[in-house]
Design an enzyme around this catalytic site. Structure first.
Site, PDB file in Angstrom:
ATOM      1  N   HIS A  79       0.828  -1.228   0.000  1.00  0.00           N
ATOM      2  CA  HIS A  79       0.000   0.000   0.000  1.00  0.00           C
ATOM      3  C   HIS A  79       0.853   1.265   0.000  1.00  0.00           C
ATOM      4  O   HIS A  79       0.318   2.373  -0.145  1.00  0.00           O
ATOM      5  CB  HIS A  79      -0.938   0.035   1.212  1.00  0.00           C
ATOM      6  CG  HIS A  79      -1.935  -1.077   1.220  1.00  0.00           C
ATOM      7  ND1 HIS A  79      -2.776  -1.334   0.154  1.00  0.00           N
ATOM      8  CD2 HIS A  79      -2.223  -2.026   2.156  1.00  0.00           C
ATOM      9  CE1 HIS A  79      -3.533  -2.385   0.435  1.00  0.00           C
ATOM     10  NE2 HIS A  79      -3.215  -2.827   1.643  1.00  0.00           N
ATOM     11  N   ASP A 100      -2.421 -10.510  -2.259  1.00  0.00           N
ATOM     12  CA  ASP A 100      -3.011 -10.009  -1.014  1.00  0.00           C
ATOM     13  C   ASP A 100      -4.501  -9.712  -1.255  1.00  0.00           C
ATOM     14  O   ASP A 100      -4.892  -9.308  -2.352  1.00  0.00           O
ATOM     15  CB  ASP A 100      -2.259  -8.734  -0.587  1.00  0.00           C
ATOM     16  CG  ASP A 100      -2.670  -8.227   0.789  1.00  0.00           C
ATOM     17  OD1 ASP A 100      -1.909  -8.476   1.747  1.00  0.00           O
ATOM     18  OD2 ASP A 100      -3.741  -7.579   0.921  1.00  0.00           O
ATOM     19  N   HIS A 126      -6.166  -7.273  -0.338  1.00  0.00           N
ATOM     20  CA  HIS A 126      -6.375  -5.860  -0.658  1.00  0.00           C
ATOM     21  C   HIS A 126      -5.622  -5.475  -1.931  1.00  0.00           C
ATOM     22  O   HIS A 126      -4.513  -5.967  -2.173  1.00  0.00           O
ATOM     23  CB  HIS A 126      -5.872  -4.983   0.503  1.00  0.00           C
ATOM     24  CG  HIS A 126      -6.487  -5.298   1.828  1.00  0.00           C
ATOM     25  ND1 HIS A 126      -5.867  -6.116   2.763  1.00  0.00           N
ATOM     26  CD2 HIS A 126      -7.665  -4.914   2.372  1.00  0.00           C
ATOM     27  CE1 HIS A 126      -6.644  -6.216   3.835  1.00  0.00           C
ATOM     28  NE2 HIS A 126      -7.743  -5.501   3.627  1.00  0.00           N
ATOM     29  N   ASP A 130      -3.971 -12.779   3.561  1.00  0.00           N
ATOM     30  CA  ASP A 130      -5.321 -12.403   4.005  1.00  0.00           C
ATOM     31  C   ASP A 130      -6.399 -12.761   2.990  1.00  0.00           C
ATOM     32  O   ASP A 130      -7.574 -12.502   3.215  1.00  0.00           O
ATOM     33  CB  ASP A 130      -5.385 -10.916   4.405  1.00  0.00           C
ATOM     34  CG  ASP A 130      -4.667  -9.997   3.450  1.00  0.00           C
ATOM     35  OD1 ASP A 130      -4.237 -10.467   2.375  1.00  0.00           O
ATOM     36  OD2 ASP A 130      -4.548  -8.795   3.767  1.00  0.00           O
TER      37      ASP A 130
HETATM   38  C1  SP5 Z   1      -0.994  -5.051   4.124  1.00  0.00           C
HETATM   39  C2  SP5 Z   1      -2.463  -5.078   4.378  1.00  0.00           C
HETATM   40  O1  SP5 Z   1      -3.067  -6.133   4.309  1.00  0.00           O
HETATM   41  N1  SP5 Z   1      -3.035  -3.935   4.759  1.00  0.00           N
HETATM   42  C3  SP5 Z   1      -4.452  -3.884   4.972  1.00  0.00           C
HETATM   43  C4  SP5 Z   1      -4.900  -2.652   5.655  1.00  0.00           C
HETATM   44  C5  SP5 Z   1      -6.383  -2.692   5.813  1.00  0.00           C
HETATM   45  N2  SP5 Z   1      -6.857  -1.635   6.635  1.00  0.00           N
HETATM   46  C6  SP5 Z   1      -8.294  -1.448   6.608  1.00  0.00           C
HETATM   47  C7  SP5 Z   1      -8.939  -2.316   7.610  1.00  0.00           C
HETATM   48  C8  SP5 Z   1     -10.441  -2.198   7.550  1.00  0.00           C
HETATM   49  C9  SP5 Z   1     -11.011  -3.136   8.551  1.00  0.00           C
HETATM   50  N3  SP5 Z   1     -12.388  -3.320   8.419  1.00  0.00           N
HETATM   51  C10 SP5 Z   1     -12.904  -4.176   9.447  1.00  0.00           C
HETATM   52  C11 SP5 Z   1     -13.494  -5.412   8.912  1.00  0.00           C
HETATM   53  C12 SP5 Z   1     -13.784  -6.350  10.062  1.00  0.00           C
HETATM   54  N4  SP5 Z   1     -14.575  -7.442   9.615  1.00  0.00           N
HETATM   55 ZN    ZN Z   2      -4.049  -7.100   2.798  1.00  0.00          ZN
END
Ligand code: SP5
Ligand code: ZN
Length: 342
Positions: free
Chosen positions: A162, A196, A198, A285
């Site tokens: 990111h 990943d 994301h 993830d």
């Molecule tokens: C490296 C990496 O995987 N970074 C990911 C960062 C994500 N941050 C946002 C998290 C949003 C969490 N939402 C809560 C969902 C719970 N079910």
């Molecule tokens: Zn991630």
């Protein structure tokens, strides 16, 4: 397989992050993640585990701007000198730069909001050094490929995908995979495949205009998932890099079959690019049960992903990104690597 890890990574350990709605939750990207992965690798006959070396600053500056790196280097100490009426934890601004501004502010908090885009990448005392050590592991892995190894693993922590050219976000400060890919691009074409959960928005941004580094990311549809602002199917590269980026946004609940079908499309592009090295942004993830993910990828699915990556028969560097399902991390990483090597 040589495996590099940042020995002192626990010196970066934020206590909390802020989720949507303003709720302060324990930081998900914990030192325990890398310790669990190391535990699962120790004792495997093929795993040659090494602490990473020192980071080459020029390799970092080939990807990130000097202003941003200087900010990371000095921000924590400068934050300590700012007068506040509350006890200070890490540096975490509450105001973020809007689009199209004329300049970066001189003051610390203005610069912080300029270089950060969410509440998940605070800067603590050990953050800068740990981020450098993490990038160094990716560079060590790249060096192993250059020396002729067919595969290497960098257990990077903090993760990187990111992080943009001048921006930290989502637990990431320096883009480890991009730094390694950039260093490998000196000797030939490179492809990055990001699995990943994301979207690899930082990596996308860094190579968007480049024809020599193909970037492919499979991830949750950013219309409804972090990082929201990049990772759409219509984003395919620009300028000289037109056609050299591809996103595969996938719906909640995506399972092995649909995932592998998208991966096969992505890997066709990779094969057509004829890379001399492959960097895999290996977030775990995407696996079923991850607290930040919604996909349903099984350990068998991960093994199949690894096998498809291995079938490309290109020297491959695995770079750890996310993955937060404590109990399953080790098993999932082993499935990916054993699928690759099988
Ligand atoms: C490296 C990496 O995987 N970074 C990911 C960062 C994500 N941050 C946002 C998290 C949003 C969490 N939402 C809560 C969902 C719970 N079910
Ligand atoms: Zn991630």
């Amino acid at each position: 397989m040589k495996i590099f890890y940042p020995e002192h990574h626990a010196q970066h350990a934020p206590a909390f992050e802020v989720f949507d709605g303003g709720v302060r939750v324990p930081y998900q990207e914990t030192p325990e993640r890398v310790e669990l992965l190391l535990d699962s690798l120790r004792g495997r006959p093929w795993a040659e585990i090494h602490p990473g070396g020192a980071c080459d600053p020029q390799a970092v500056l080939a990807v990130h701007t000097p202003e941003y790196v200087e900010f990371l280097r000095t921000a924590y100490e400068a934050w300590g000198r700012e007068p506040t009426d509350y006890a200070k934890e890490g540096l975490l601004p509450a105001t973020f730069a809007p689009r199209g501004t004329s300049r970066r502010p001189r003051g610390l908090l203005g610069r912080a909001g300029y270089h950060m885009s969410d509440l998940s990448a605070p800067i603590l005392a050990g953050t800068y050094q740990t981020a450098l050590d993490s990038a160094a592991c990716a560079l060590d892995g790249a060096r192993a490929l250059r020396a002729g190894d067919q595969a290497a693993l960098a257990l990077c922590r903090p993760p990187g995908h990111h992080a943009g050219r001048e921006r930290c976000a989502g637990y990431c400060y320096l883009n480890n995979a991009a730094i390694a890919a950039q260093s490998l691009s000196g000797t030939g074409r490179v492809a990055i495949v990001d699995i990943d959960y994301h979207a690899g928005d930082g990596t996308q941004e860094i190579f968007y205009q480049r024809a020599d580094v193909l970037t492919v990311s499979l991830h949750a549809d950013p219309d409804g998932a972090y990082p929201y602002y990049r990772g759409y199917a219509g984003e395919t590269g620009a300028g000289a890099g037109a056609g050299c980026h591809r996103n595969f946004p996938l719906p909640d609940g995506t399972g092995d079959r649909a995932y592998l079908a998208a991966l096969d499309q992505g890997l066709e592009l990779v094969a057509a690019h004829r890379p001399s090295a492959l960097v895999v942004s290996a977030g775990l993830d995407l696996c079923a049960g991850d607290p930040l993910g919604t996909f349903e990828i099984s350990a068998a699915g991960l093994r199949a992903i690894g096998a498809r990556l291995g079938r490309l028969a290109v020297p491959t560097l695995f770079v750890l990104e996310g993955g937060y399902a404590r109990a399953a991390l080790g098993e999932n990483l082993l499935a990916l690597l054993e699928g690759f090597s099988a």
